[in-house]
Design a protein around this motif. Structure first.
Motif, PDB file in Angstrom:
ATOM      1  N   CYS A   9      22.058  15.872 -25.387  1.00 40.46           N
ATOM      2  CA  CYS A   9      20.852  17.193 -25.170  1.00 40.46           C
ATOM      3  C   CYS A   9      19.692  16.971 -26.304  1.00 40.46           C
ATOM      4  N   LEU A  10      18.646  16.786 -25.584  1.00 40.89           N
ATOM      5  CA  LEU A  10      17.370  16.602 -26.997  1.00 40.89           C
ATOM      6  C   LEU A  10      16.439  17.910 -26.949  1.00 40.89           C
ATOM      7  N   ALA A  11      16.332  18.207 -28.233  1.00 35.72           N
ATOM      8  CA  ALA A  11      15.588  19.400 -28.278  1.00 35.72           C
ATOM      9  C   ALA A  11      14.121  18.832 -28.056  1.00 35.72           C
ATOM     10  N   ALA A  12      13.177  19.909 -28.071  1.00 43.11           N
ATOM     11  CA  ALA A  12      11.749  19.307 -27.779  1.00 43.11           C
ATOM     12  C   ALA A  12      11.374  18.365 -28.905  1.00 43.11           C
ATOM     13  N   SER A  13      11.474  18.853 -30.114  1.00 40.30           N
ATOM     14  CA  SER A  13      11.199  18.070 -31.044  1.00 40.30           C
ATOM     15  C   SER A  13      11.538  16.596 -31.294  1.00 40.30           C
ATOM     16  N   GLU A  14      12.598  16.162 -30.452  1.00 37.38           N
ATOM     17  CA  GLU A  14      13.273  14.940 -30.310  1.00 37.38           C
ATOM     18  C   GLU A  14      12.659  13.922 -29.073  1.00 37.38           C
ATOM     19  N   ARG A  15      11.658  14.649 -28.546  1.00 42.27           N
ATOM     20  CA  ARG A  15      11.210  13.924 -27.274  1.00 42.27           C
ATOM     21  C   ARG A  15      10.655  12.443 -27.393  1.00 42.27           C
ATOM     22  N   SER A  16       9.851  12.432 -28.816  1.00 41.10           N
ATOM     23  CA  SER A  16       9.202  11.168 -29.046  1.00 41.10           C
ATOM     24  C   SER A  16      10.025   9.996 -29.749  1.00 41.10           C
ATOM     25  N   GLY A  70       7.512   7.279 -33.745  1.00 37.34           N
ATOM     26  CA  GLY A  70       6.781   8.432 -33.193  1.00 37.34           C
ATOM     27  C   GLY A  70       5.954   7.876 -31.557  1.00 37.34           C
ATOM     28  N   SER A  71       6.084   6.708 -31.432  1.00 41.00           N
ATOM     29  CA  SER A  71       5.394   6.207 -30.307  1.00 41.00           C
ATOM     30  C   SER A  71       6.405   5.997 -29.377  1.00 41.00           C
ATOM     31  N   LEU A  72       6.090   5.666 -28.175  1.00 46.60           N
ATOM     32  CA  LEU A  72       7.026   5.457 -27.049  1.00 46.60           C
ATOM     33  C   LEU A  72       6.919   3.964 -26.668  1.00 46.60           C
ATOM     34  N   LEU A  73       8.156   3.467 -26.077  1.00 47.07           N
ATOM     35  CA  LEU A  73       8.424   2.448 -25.676  1.00 47.07           C
ATOM     36  C   LEU A  73       7.328   2.127 -24.347  1.00 47.07           C
ATOM     37  N   GLU A  74       6.805   0.963 -24.070  1.00 48.04           N
ATOM     38  CA  GLU A  74       5.957   0.842 -22.940  1.00 48.04           C
ATOM     39  C   GLU A  74       7.042   0.637 -21.638  1.00 48.04           C
ATOM     40  N   GLN A  75       7.111   1.617 -21.131  1.00 48.35           N
ATOM     41  CA  GLN A  75       7.871   1.744 -19.678  1.00 48.35           C
ATOM     42  C   GLN A  75       7.594   2.991 -18.938  1.00 48.35           C
ATOM     43  N   ASP A  76       7.628   2.757 -17.682  1.00 48.06           N
ATOM     44  CA  ASP A  76       7.412   3.962 -16.627  1.00 48.06           C
ATOM     45  C   ASP A  76       8.798   4.244 -16.259  1.00 48.06           C
ATOM     46  N   GLY A  77       9.417   5.330 -16.681  1.00 51.36           N
ATOM     47  CA  GLY A  77      10.971   5.734 -16.340  1.00 51.36           C
ATOM     48  C   GLY A  77      11.925   4.557 -16.710  1.00 51.36           C
ATOM     49  N   GLY A  78      12.832   4.075 -15.788  1.00 54.72           N
ATOM     50  CA  GLY A  78      13.656   3.111 -15.781  1.00 54.72           C
ATOM     51  C   GLY A  78      14.870   3.352 -16.995  1.00 54.72           C
ATOM     52  N   ILE A  79      15.024   2.184 -17.764  1.00 53.44           N
ATOM     53  CA  ILE A  79      16.067   2.246 -18.618  1.00 53.44           C
ATOM     54  C   ILE A  79      15.687   1.420 -20.009  1.00 53.44           C
ATOM     55  N   THR A  80      16.287   1.988 -20.919  1.00 51.24           N
ATOM     56  CA  THR A  80      16.267   0.995 -22.138  1.00 51.24           C
ATOM     57  C   THR A  80      17.649   0.207 -22.280  1.00 51.24           C
TER      58      THR A  80
END
Length: 360
Positions: free
Chosen positions: A175-182, A121-131
């Protein structure tokens, strides 16, 4: 193929385990790289040309420049910082930017990138960019890979494509649904739910673009005239197995990008009517089929090999004690000024794509 299906299932299972950090074992490293710069520069395809024909978004070491001649520049020895979380990685990774073209007046605004998600449920520590992923074989018994040498670079995709290529899909959009954002989406890359073309419907949770590079090398050439011929995919698959063609016998870590595009501001259904969609790549591609990626190796000597050799024992996904991590804020702070200063369309609407690239 049965083995490929098994490999994809294992990939999904391992990604879930690795991202949540609840168990050992993984066939890949995964880490975030924040934006270094957005500019029209491409030292691989158009070295020395400032500006290059179309806009790119670049991450990695700040030694990035318009030429990057391997004869006189080793990013690992020249860069002073990296926008990636792993401090020994001064490689550069880049792709074309995506723009939204207004159906009302045909002006353009750049679609921003956003941090990728973890399944907890958390996000990677990045500002934009690429994984970025570095992967070993997902099938077979021999998991050993040989890391590329300094000066190595490669390219995948074809910016001239405007229809689906034959064979296994190696570059795709989800294509991601809103629920898949995290979460950033789940499942194996370039699976049945992904498309080679841009999605034909609104994506309120964003678009996850995936670029899968070849996993086999000829063992001799740091590059080739087309930046492609010195590397190859295993026959019949995008994800690596433990077999390489005799022409390219050396298994290298398979590089993969995930680029998260924030399309939430462009997800109105009115933009997707009569079989049309409003997105276009910076090189003028309104289909998405021409997506491509560039890679330039820049790891500190021996560091990546140590990590690949300890996958499944010490290293898994974002956790790899043999490698040094930096704070997310330090990676985010590693930026570089544009070499050819221009408006990239972050806030103001542009009358044309940067460089005047036609949409076709």
């Amino acid at each position: 193929m049965i083995w490929l299906t098994i490999a994809l299932v294992l990939f999904l299972a391992q990604k879930t385990v690795a991202q949540t950090g609840n168990a050992r074992g993984s066939d890949f490293l995964r880490f975030g790289c924040s934006q270094l710069v957005v500019e029209r520069t491409d030292p691989l395809v158009t070295p020395g040309q400032i500006p290059s024909p179309h806009m790119h978004q670049i991450v990695g070491g700040n030694a990035f420049n318009a030429s990057m001649d391997p004869a006189d520049l080793d990013p690992a020895k020249t860069a002073k910082c990296t926008s990636c979380k792993l401090t020994e990685d001064f490689s550069n990774y880049w792709t074309a930017s995506i723009y939204f073209q207004s159906p009302e007046n045909e002006t353009f605004k750049r679609v921003p990138q956003m941090a990728n998600g973890m399944l907890n449920g958390s996000l990677l520590e990045q500002d934009g960019g690429i994984t970025v992923y570095y992967m070993r074989p997902f099938s077979g018994t021999n998991k050993k890979v040989t890391v590329m040498p300094a000066g190595f670079r490669m390219f995948t995709g074809d910016p001239n494509l405007r229809k689906k290529a034959s064979g296994t899909m190696k570059i795709c959009h989800r294509c991601l649904a809103a629920s898949e954002r995290s979460s950033g989406g789940s499942g194996a890359p370039c699976a049945a739910s992904d498309t080679a073309e841009f999605p034909n419907k609104p994506c309120p949770g964003g678009i996850r673009a995936t670029v899968i590079f070849p996993s086999c090398w000829d063992g001799k050439s740091l590059d080739s005239p087309d930046h492609v011929s010195h590397v190859a995919y295993q026959s019949g698959s995008a994800l690596a197995g433990d077999k390489c063609p005799t022409t390219h016998p050396v298994r290298i870590p398979q590089v993969m990008y995930e680029i998260m595009y924030d399309t939430s501001s462009f997800a109105d259904k009115k933009y997707y009517q009569n079989g049309k969609q409003p997105l276009v790549y910076s090189f003028g591609d309104p289909t998405g089929y021409g997506a491509h990626g560039d890679y330039l190796f820049g790891w500190v000597d021996g560091s990546l090999q140590k990590a690949m050799d300890t996958l499944g024992t010490e290293c898994f996904s974002e956790t790899c004690p043999p490698l040094k991590l930096q704070l997310g804020k330090l990676a985010i702070a590693c930026t570089k000024a544009q070499q050819a200063k221009e408006d990239i369309g972050n806030s103001a609407w542009l009358p044309t794509l940067p460089g005047g690239m036609p949409v076709a």
